[in-house]
Enzyme design. Structure first.
Site, PDB file in Angstrom:
ATOM      1  N   SER A 134     -13.916 -68.051  33.520  1.00  0.00           N
ATOM      2  CA  SER A 134     -13.526 -68.579  34.835  1.00  0.00           C
ATOM      3  C   SER A 134     -12.741 -67.588  35.664  1.00  0.00           C
ATOM      4  O   SER A 134     -12.359 -67.895  36.800  1.00  0.00           O
ATOM      5  CB  SER A 134     -12.683 -69.851  34.659  1.00  0.00           C
ATOM      6  OG  SER A 134     -11.499 -69.577  33.919  1.00  0.00           O
ATOM      7  N   ASN A 169      -2.808 -75.273  29.067  1.00  0.00           N
ATOM      8  CA  ASN A 169      -2.955 -76.585  29.695  1.00  0.00           C
ATOM      9  C   ASN A 169      -1.861 -76.849  30.721  1.00  0.00           C
ATOM     10  O   ASN A 169      -2.133 -77.252  31.860  1.00  0.00           O
ATOM     11  CB  ASN A 169      -2.935 -77.686  28.630  1.00  0.00           C
ATOM     12  CG  ASN A 169      -4.134 -77.626  27.704  1.00  0.00           C
ATOM     13  OD1 ASN A 169      -4.999 -76.758  27.853  1.00  0.00           O
ATOM     14  ND2 ASN A 169      -4.196 -78.536  26.739  1.00  0.00           N
ATOM     15  N   THR A 190     -18.347 -96.690  74.483  1.00  0.00           N
ATOM     16  CA  THR A 190     -18.500 -97.338  73.180  1.00  0.00           C
ATOM     17  C   THR A 190     -19.996 -97.439  72.930  1.00  0.00           C
ATOM     18  O   THR A 190     -20.778 -97.609  73.875  1.00  0.00           O
ATOM     19  CB  THR A 190     -17.860 -98.748  73.127  1.00  0.00           C
ATOM     20  OG1 THR A 190     -18.521 -99.596  74.078  1.00  0.00           O
ATOM     21  CG2 THR A 190     -16.369 -98.678  73.443  1.00  0.00           C
ATOM     22  N   HIS A 191     -20.414 -97.303  71.703  1.00  0.00           N
ATOM     23  CA  HIS A 191     -21.836 -97.333  71.336  1.00  0.00           C
ATOM     24  C   HIS A 191     -22.638 -96.248  72.075  1.00  0.00           C
ATOM     25  O   HIS A 191     -23.839 -96.409  72.308  1.00  0.00           O
ATOM     26  CB  HIS A 191     -22.459 -98.708  71.603  1.00  0.00           C
ATOM     27  CG  HIS A 191     -21.697 -99.847  71.012  1.00  0.00           C
ATOM     28  ND1 HIS A 191     -21.812-100.213  69.695  1.00  0.00           N
ATOM     29  CD2 HIS A 191     -20.774-100.684  71.567  1.00  0.00           C
ATOM     30  CE1 HIS A 191     -21.010-101.251  69.457  1.00  0.00           C
ATOM     31  NE2 HIS A 191     -20.368-101.542  70.571  1.00  0.00           N
ATOM     32  N   SER A 216     -29.616 -67.201  71.176  1.00  0.00           N
ATOM     33  CA  SER A 216     -30.833 -67.400  70.414  1.00  0.00           C
ATOM     34  C   SER A 216     -31.544 -66.062  70.227  1.00  0.00           C
ATOM     35  O   SER A 216     -31.547 -65.218  71.126  1.00  0.00           O
ATOM     36  CB  SER A 216     -31.760 -68.379  71.137  1.00  0.00           C
ATOM     37  OG  SER A 216     -33.065 -68.343  70.599  1.00  0.00           O
ATOM     38  N   LYS A 265     -30.374 -69.180  76.058  1.00  0.00           N
ATOM     39  CA  LYS A 265     -29.579 -70.131  75.279  1.00  0.00           C
ATOM     40  C   LYS A 265     -28.122 -69.720  75.151  1.00  0.00           C
ATOM     41  O   LYS A 265     -27.792 -68.559  74.978  1.00  0.00           O
ATOM     42  CB  LYS A 265     -30.164 -70.300  73.872  1.00  0.00           C
ATOM     43  CG  LYS A 265     -31.514 -70.966  73.809  1.00  0.00           C
ATOM     44  CD  LYS A 265     -31.442 -72.421  74.254  1.00  0.00           C
ATOM     45  CE  LYS A 265     -30.617 -73.300  73.335  1.00  0.00           C
ATOM     46  NZ  LYS A 265     -31.187 -73.388  71.982  1.00  0.00           N
ATOM     47  N   ASN A 293     -25.408 -71.481  72.706  1.00  0.00           N
ATOM     48  CA  ASN A 293     -25.286 -72.554  71.726  1.00  0.00           C
ATOM     49  C   ASN A 293     -23.830 -72.797  71.328  1.00  0.00           C
ATOM     50  O   ASN A 293     -23.067 -71.859  71.128  1.00  0.00           O
ATOM     51  CB  ASN A 293     -26.078 -72.207  70.465  1.00  0.00           C
ATOM     52  CG  ASN A 293     -27.564 -72.050  70.747  1.00  0.00           C
ATOM     53  OD1 ASN A 293     -28.112 -72.756  71.593  1.00  0.00           O
ATOM     54  ND2 ASN A 293     -28.201 -71.120  70.059  1.00  0.00           N
ATOM     55  N   GLU A 351     -20.911 -76.972  66.204  1.00  0.00           N
ATOM     56  CA  GLU A 351     -21.925 -77.389  65.232  1.00  0.00           C
ATOM     57  C   GLU A 351     -21.500 -77.056  63.798  1.00  0.00           C
ATOM     58  O   GLU A 351     -21.709 -77.844  62.867  1.00  0.00           O
ATOM     59  CB  GLU A 351     -23.258 -76.733  65.569  1.00  0.00           C
ATOM     60  CG  GLU A 351     -23.847 -77.237  66.885  1.00  0.00           C
ATOM     61  CD  GLU A 351     -25.121 -76.504  67.261  1.00  0.00           C
ATOM     62  OE1 GLU A 351     -25.565 -75.624  66.492  1.00  0.00           O
ATOM     63  OE2 GLU A 351     -25.671 -76.799  68.338  1.00  0.00           O
ATOM     64  N   TYR A 388      -5.915 -83.164  28.123  1.00  0.00           N
ATOM     65  CA  TYR A 388      -6.742 -82.159  28.778  1.00  0.00           C
ATOM     66  C   TYR A 388      -8.135 -82.109  28.165  1.00  0.00           C
ATOM     67  O   TYR A 388      -8.301 -82.205  26.944  1.00  0.00           O
ATOM     68  CB  TYR A 388      -6.079 -80.769  28.657  1.00  0.00           C
ATOM     69  CG  TYR A 388      -6.876 -79.676  29.334  1.00  0.00           C
ATOM     70  CD1 TYR A 388      -6.725 -79.423  30.694  1.00  0.00           C
ATOM     71  CD2 TYR A 388      -7.798 -78.919  28.621  1.00  0.00           C
ATOM     72  CE1 TYR A 388      -7.466 -78.430  31.326  1.00  0.00           C
ATOM     73  CE2 TYR A 388      -8.540 -77.925  29.245  1.00  0.00           C
ATOM     74  CZ  TYR A 388      -8.371 -77.691  30.592  1.00  0.00           C
ATOM     75  OH  TYR A 388      -9.105 -76.723  31.216  1.00  0.00           O
ATOM     76  N   GLN A 411     -12.200 -77.396  33.958  1.00  0.00           N
ATOM     77  CA  GLN A 411     -12.521 -76.083  34.520  1.00  0.00           C
ATOM     78  C   GLN A 411     -13.225 -76.246  35.862  1.00  0.00           C
ATOM     79  O   GLN A 411     -13.204 -75.353  36.704  1.00  0.00           O
ATOM     80  CB  GLN A 411     -13.406 -75.285  33.561  1.00  0.00           C
ATOM     81  CG  GLN A 411     -13.775 -73.889  34.078  1.00  0.00           C
ATOM     82  CD  GLN A 411     -14.425 -73.010  33.026  1.00  0.00           C
ATOM     83  OE1 GLN A 411     -13.888 -72.838  31.934  1.00  0.00           O
ATOM     84  NE2 GLN A 411     -15.597 -72.493  33.328  1.00  0.00           N
ATOM     85  N   LYS A 429     -11.301 -76.408  40.037  1.00  0.00           N
ATOM     86  CA  LYS A 429     -10.763 -75.387  40.936  1.00  0.00           C
ATOM     87  C   LYS A 429     -11.742 -74.951  42.022  1.00  0.00           C
ATOM     88  O   LYS A 429     -11.354 -74.796  43.195  1.00  0.00           O
ATOM     89  CB  LYS A 429     -10.304 -74.168  40.132  1.00  0.00           C
ATOM     90  CG  LYS A 429      -9.156 -74.487  39.192  1.00  0.00           C
ATOM     91  CD  LYS A 429      -8.917 -73.382  38.205  1.00  0.00           C
ATOM     92  CE  LYS A 429      -8.142 -73.897  37.018  1.00  0.00           C
ATOM     93  NZ  LYS A 429      -8.920 -74.867  36.193  1.00  0.00           N
TER      94      LYS A 429
END
Length: 480
Positions: free
Chosen positions: A27, A114, A159-160, A281, A287, A289, A294, A321, A326, A329
């Site tokens: 690790s 541990n 709304t909506h 683009s 374009k 963007n 996004e 433990y 492992q 993380k």
């Protein structure tokens, strides 16, 4: 085939792990991020070992000096893991032994990986969550400053995704600052619950050596010691809760990204994004963007996935433990690092965006968004709201049939819908008048919104203060 390694175990084994097993178990390629925190907790542990006469003072002095040298070498990059290191702990012990020989292994007395990794992980997350809180404050400031510029500008409220009622556009923007303020407060609450030391719990049952976990906790800046040694090594609530906070921050930022994407579209045409926070683009030269917006939306799915992954890992672990942990993380590292990467870009996007005031004002009354003003006019004349609502709806129906707006209804139209509906209602069919009338403490009138932003600014100052205090305290501990 076997793989040699600098394991911290092996006395009862006749061979090293097979190469595939070592690769699976290894690790250090991701937990090396914990190296500064591991060295810090090791220094605190050496102090207790010396004070309790578990190791002689001359040995403690040598270990302390070597650990401080390693701190500088890790910081500069001159010391790092090699192919034989299993994890951050074995790599750093190898570094100690390279400097001191076998006495470097004396630091292991009374400590297990541990409780060691649980301590390091908490220290890492406290550090990172303070950084996240600081970045959120900058985002909150960017939002409130932009909102202040548009308090007196009227825009459609939705709304909506349909026109609902006109609002102060500053009110619309400032709602995001309130969400971010809650995120900051969650970090403050998280810190109160998470700021406890697992060190001294050993593998799971504490130690027969005369350690002083309270002293170690104090030296590391923790508020206290995790009360149960088994819980100390198995608990990852602090990590899961941090991932939840990050996921919710991601959701809030995703909503910002969605609105900025819509507002900058040709169909809305409200927002003009700065070139510095947009891209083009590869095939369409015209374009521009809203990539920052996004990407903000996209990252939220990643944050939610990391939270879900850790909760799933945690859900079936029995007793103390287990090596499953492992897997705790990488999702945390990924979420933390991606959020810290994202927040400055979103803050910059917000701070540099300008909005078309005239276009928003023109759109505010569209979609019969002032119909509620007709209902309120009748209520003020003593008409029950249920009847007033029906009458306002009938006004909309007449307008749709004639292809006109509400303010274009004739006196005859109005009186035929309800006897108490007169031409006087037209003076209320104004978007700015409608928002100015909503003066409640949480309302959308410019006066109310200014007061709300003032309170946000006060909260920002208070939050900035505790964040600075925690950063200074934690930085002081790190330098010890």
């Amino acid at each position: 085939m076997t793989q040699s390694s600098s394991n911290l175990w092996g006395g009862r084994f006749s061979s090293s792990p097979e190469a595939s097993m070592f690769a699976l178990s290894r690790s250090v390629h991701f937990d090396w991020r914990l190296a500064p925190y591991d060295l810090r907790s090791s220094l605190a542990h050496v102090e207790v070992l010396e004070s309790q006469k578990i190791i002689p003072s001359d040995v403690a002095a040598k270990i302390r000096m070597a650990l401080k040298e390693l701190q500088q070498e890790v910081k500069s990059g001159s010391f790092g893991p090699n192919e034989s290191d299993e994890d951050v702990h074995s790599a750093l012990e190898r570094g100690l032994k390279e400097k001191l020989g076998d006495i470097g292994g004396a630091i292991r007395a009374g400590r297990s990986r541990n409780d060691q990794v649980a301590t390091d992980f908490r220290l890492y997350l406290i550090d990172q969550m303070i950084d996240i809180a600081s970045s959120l404050i900058l985002l909150e400031k960017a939002i409130t400053e932009l909102a202040t510029n548009y308090v007196d500008d009227v825009a459609p409220g939705f709304t909506h995704l349909q026109h609902a009622q006109p609002v102060s556009f500053g009110h619309e923007l400032a709602k995001h600052a309130h969400a971010v303020a809650r995120d900051v407060s969650r970090i403050a609450d998280w810190l109160k619950r998470s700021n406890f030391s697992p060190l001294g719990a050993g593998a799971l049952s504490g130690s027969s050596l005369p350690l002083q976990p309270e002293k170690t906790a104090e030296n590391l800046g923790f508020s206290g010691v995790v009360a149960n040694s088994i819980d100390a090594v198995m608990d990852r609530d602090f990590a899961a809760e941090a991932l939840f906070i990050i996921a919710l921050v991601g959701v809030h930022i995703s909503r910002i990204g969605e609105e900025w994407t819509l507002w900058s579209s040709t169909e809305f045409g409200w927002a003009k994004l700065d070139d510095a926070f947009s891209t083009g683009s590869s095939i369409m030269p015209q374009k521009k963007n809203p990539d920052a917006a996004e990407i903000a939306r996209g990252k939220s799915g990643r944050f939610i996935g990391n939270l879900t992954g850790l909760l799933t890992t945690m859900k079936g672990l029995a007793f103390a433990y287990n090596r499953d942990l492992q897997e705790d993380k990488e999702p945390v590292f990924d979420s933390v690092e991606n959020l810290l990467l994202l927040l400055p870009a979103v803050s910059g996007m917000i701070a540099t965006t300008t909005f078309d005031r005239a276009k928003m004002k023109a759109a505010a009354p569209l979609g019969f968004s002032l119909a509620t003003e007709i209902a309120d006019f009748l209520v003020k004349a003593g008409v029950p709201f249920s009847q007033a609502h029906e009458a306002a709806g009938a006004c909309v129906k007449v307008c749709e049939g004639k292809g006109i707006e509400l303010h274009q209804l004739t006196d005859s139209d109005l009186s035929s819908i309800h006897p108490q509906l007169t031409g006087d209602v037209r003076k209320y069919l104004d978007a700015m008048g409608a928002i100015s009338a909503r003066t409640s403490i949480n309302g959308t009138s410019p006066a109310s919104v200014r007061k709300q932003i003032t309170e946000l600014d006060k909260q920002i100052k208070e939050d900035s203060s505790w964040i600075a205090d925690e950063r200074n305290r934690f930085s002081g501990m790190m330098s010890q």
